[in-house]
Design an enzyme around this catalytic site. Structure first.
Site, PDB file in Angstrom:
ATOM      1  CG  ASP B 205      44.667  23.731  45.484  1.00 41.83           C
ATOM      2  OD1 ASP B 205      45.759  23.440  46.309  1.00 41.83           O
ATOM      3  OD2 ASP B 205      44.792  23.877  43.932  1.00 41.83           O
ATOM      4  CG  HIS B 233      47.243  23.941  41.560  1.00 45.42           C
ATOM      5  ND1 HIS B 233      46.685  23.422  42.667  1.00 45.42           N
ATOM      6  CD2 HIS B 233      47.684  22.874  41.071  1.00 45.42           C
ATOM      7  CE1 HIS B 233      47.248  22.716  43.113  1.00 45.42           C
ATOM      8  NE2 HIS B 233      47.964  21.372  42.105  1.00 45.42           N
TER       9      HIS B 233
END
Lengths: 393, 393
Positions: B205, B233
């Site tokens: 990410d 996440h």
């Protein structure tokens, strides 16, 4: 299209014989279309000059491993910025965008340009390395002659494209099978590029052979050296246990089981890909990519003293008496400048030479079968039994 | 089973509470069962001491990229020999053999041991790194609560196994999703290992966020620094553009388009995996593996002056006022010793803090939902809407 590259297009000699539309650059991708000050970085970080690496079959599984190795610096070193030029097909262009996106997301500092395209005349522009991985797998009921023809056409086209637009000293590694004959077709269609610059990948065979000898001898694989694969990347290939060494000692003095060496060893190397497919459910993309890395590294770093590596290279002028004008895997050494020379101090016995003649005969037959693609007349296909390696692309 | 390892088994303290059969070693594979003189090499090549790296989900696609990176020396360096301990399942054990065969054929000098197995109590023996990639994907019609439960059970078991047999200072990186809560479950089941040693991977990410900011600002991605991913996440993750910098300047001073930052940027990061699946036809294994490499490297090399990296780590004692006793992605710095500390000089505004509270609420809800797996009573599942990231395992 990158503005900074357009000047290169303009200065290209107008004498080019290709009558198609003016050369186009492949499309740069996403973040790689952005400008960056590479020149400043070359100075501040002591980076080398950017090199252009073209890869065909770029959306496939072997490339999916290889591209990330190239981009990470693992192959050309931590001071070598690179541009990747990715060749796909109409069918794979979407997947190729996916690959480019993953390359973006990986933030590799050395990866400075990524472009994708489906026209080799665009993608191979100024390529200093061309890694030709893409090939058509055999369809149901297709004879080997058909496979040679369908892939030969791809490599004839790519040879023409390299001849027209690549760097005049481009190094070409053909991975797509049948790779020896594909490499021959490719170099015949690229007369302006030295034939010596074309390689057919037999490094995976070499690596597998080293591992099998290590296993049999009960030593770790780093003890095996001087391993030659002679001939065709097919089941006629000849892994050479006469010249190979284990801990510096000839293999035959370490492994006394001659029957195993003569009857089982070669088969183990040949069948490795097939066994892997059975176990793993797909072909050996990761270790193939590793062997491509090894093959490139062997050309850009000096070969260790006393050792050598195998590569399928052009035979004309070879010192062994192998037929000229084919691509044949032989032992090579490099000074690390991208070039190589053939190793002279190898020995032959009847067993080895007879096998070399057999794989040579196969390559000569394959050559006749693709004469229409090398500009040598009408193809005559009289191929021996089917010798494709199991599980190879 | 390696003879040289059996002495280690014998000296293990007999006070271990686990009442099952005596600990077994996982099976060594092929050429990696052979003896080698690593001690001599440690001396002659100035190699470091061998380290043990355990990987779960080792037959999957992410591992197929990661294992070859670990073995090549790209992660731990060219002087660090490694042992790979690969955990598969009964279903994948054949494929795992295929992976081990490809590792054999790659002849990596630094790869000294490969063992494979399906029992974490065997495979995690003496592990100094545990990279927990394997997780069950969601079946048809499975609710998020079901997914949390089925994966939580795996990570509870693996936490117990790490607690019983791994190195007392093992570093654990959880990749299998939902990775934050899986990491929490894992650390709760491994009370003898510092909770600080457990990480949930949010590095992909972070990398994606950096790339999107670079694209928007029209700069190369190496100009983006100080990028934090806060929280889970999942789609509630918070890519922090308040503290991030471009060429050393706060992002908001470079990208004036606040609407884009607040409304489009985060979504672009979240949806990247889904877009990739559409393009590429499979999930982003290669860039995930790269981000695992980045995450490990960030712990074993000193963080560059003034910069930081994101990792999902245990919140107890955090300086930000985030709820304690969860695993939350936060900005970290490392001296390169495998350990890290949280970065103190970050700023918050209402926009950022409100989003942090939302992802925190999600993680607190997930925690309640797995109470039966962390030894904290009866699970109560009241999860907000489905926030799984598209295309993540």
């Amino acid at each position: 299209m990158k503005a900074k590259l357009s000047s290169i297009i303009e200065v290209q000699a107008p004498v080019a014989v290709k009558t198609e539309e003016p050369k186009k650059k492949p499309e740069c991708y996403g973040v790689f279309c952005l400008t960056y000050d590479l020149k400043a970085e070359e100075e501040t970080k002591s980076w080398k000059k950017l090199i252009n690496i073209a890869v065909s079959g770029a959306a496939g599984m072997i490339s999916n491993h290889l591209l990330f190795k190239l981009a990470s610096g693992e192959v050309f070193g931590p001071d070598q910025p690179i541009a990747l030029k990715l060749l796909g097909s109409e069918r794979s262009i979407q997947a190729l965008e996916g690959v480019a996106m993953e390359l973006e997301d990986s933030l590799f500092p050395l990866l400075r340009e990524v472009s994708i395209g489906i026209d080799p005349y665009e993608v191979f522009q100024d390529a200093e390395w061309a890694l030709l991985i893409g090939a058509k797998p055999r369809g149901p009921g297709m004879e080997r002659a058909g496979l040679l023809d369908i892939n030969g056409q791809i490599f004839a086209e790519q040879g023409k494209a390299l001849n027209a637009v690549a760097s005049r000293n481009v190094k070409v590694i053909v991975v797509g099978n049948p790779c020896n004959t594909n490499a021959l077709i490719c170099l015949k269609n690229a007369p302006d590029i030295p034939a010596k610059n074309f390689h057919a990948l037999t490094r995976l065979d070499e690596n597998r052979a080293k591992c099998q000898l290590a296993l049999k001898a009960g030593v770790f694989y780093d003890q095996v050296s001087n391993m030659t694969i002679w001939g065709n990347h097919s089941t006629t290939q000849v892994p050479d246990f006469l010249n190979a060494k284990i801990s510096g000692i000839p293999v035959k003095e370490v492994i006394k089981d001659t029957k195993w060496l003569e009857e089982e060893f070669t088969e183990k190397v040949q069948k490795r890909g097939g066994v892997l497919i059975q176990k793993w459910g797909r072909s050996s993309a990761a270790s193939t990519a590793v062997s491509i890395v090894d093959a490139i590294r062997s050309l850009v770093t000096p070969t260790p003293e006393g050792d050598w590596f195998s590569s399928g290279v052009y035979t004309t002028g070879n010192p062994y008496g192998i037929a000229e004008d084919i691509v044949f895997s032989m032992p090579c050494r490099s000074k690390g400048d991208g070039d190589y020379e053939l190793v002279k101090d190898v020995i032959f016995d009847d067993y080895l030479w007879n096998r070399i003649k057999k794989t040579e005969a196969e390559l000569l037959a394959e050559k006749k079968c693709v004469a229409h693609l090398t500009g040598e007349g009408i193809a005559v296909c009289d191929l021996p039994g089917d010798t494709m390696l199991p599980g190879e692309m």
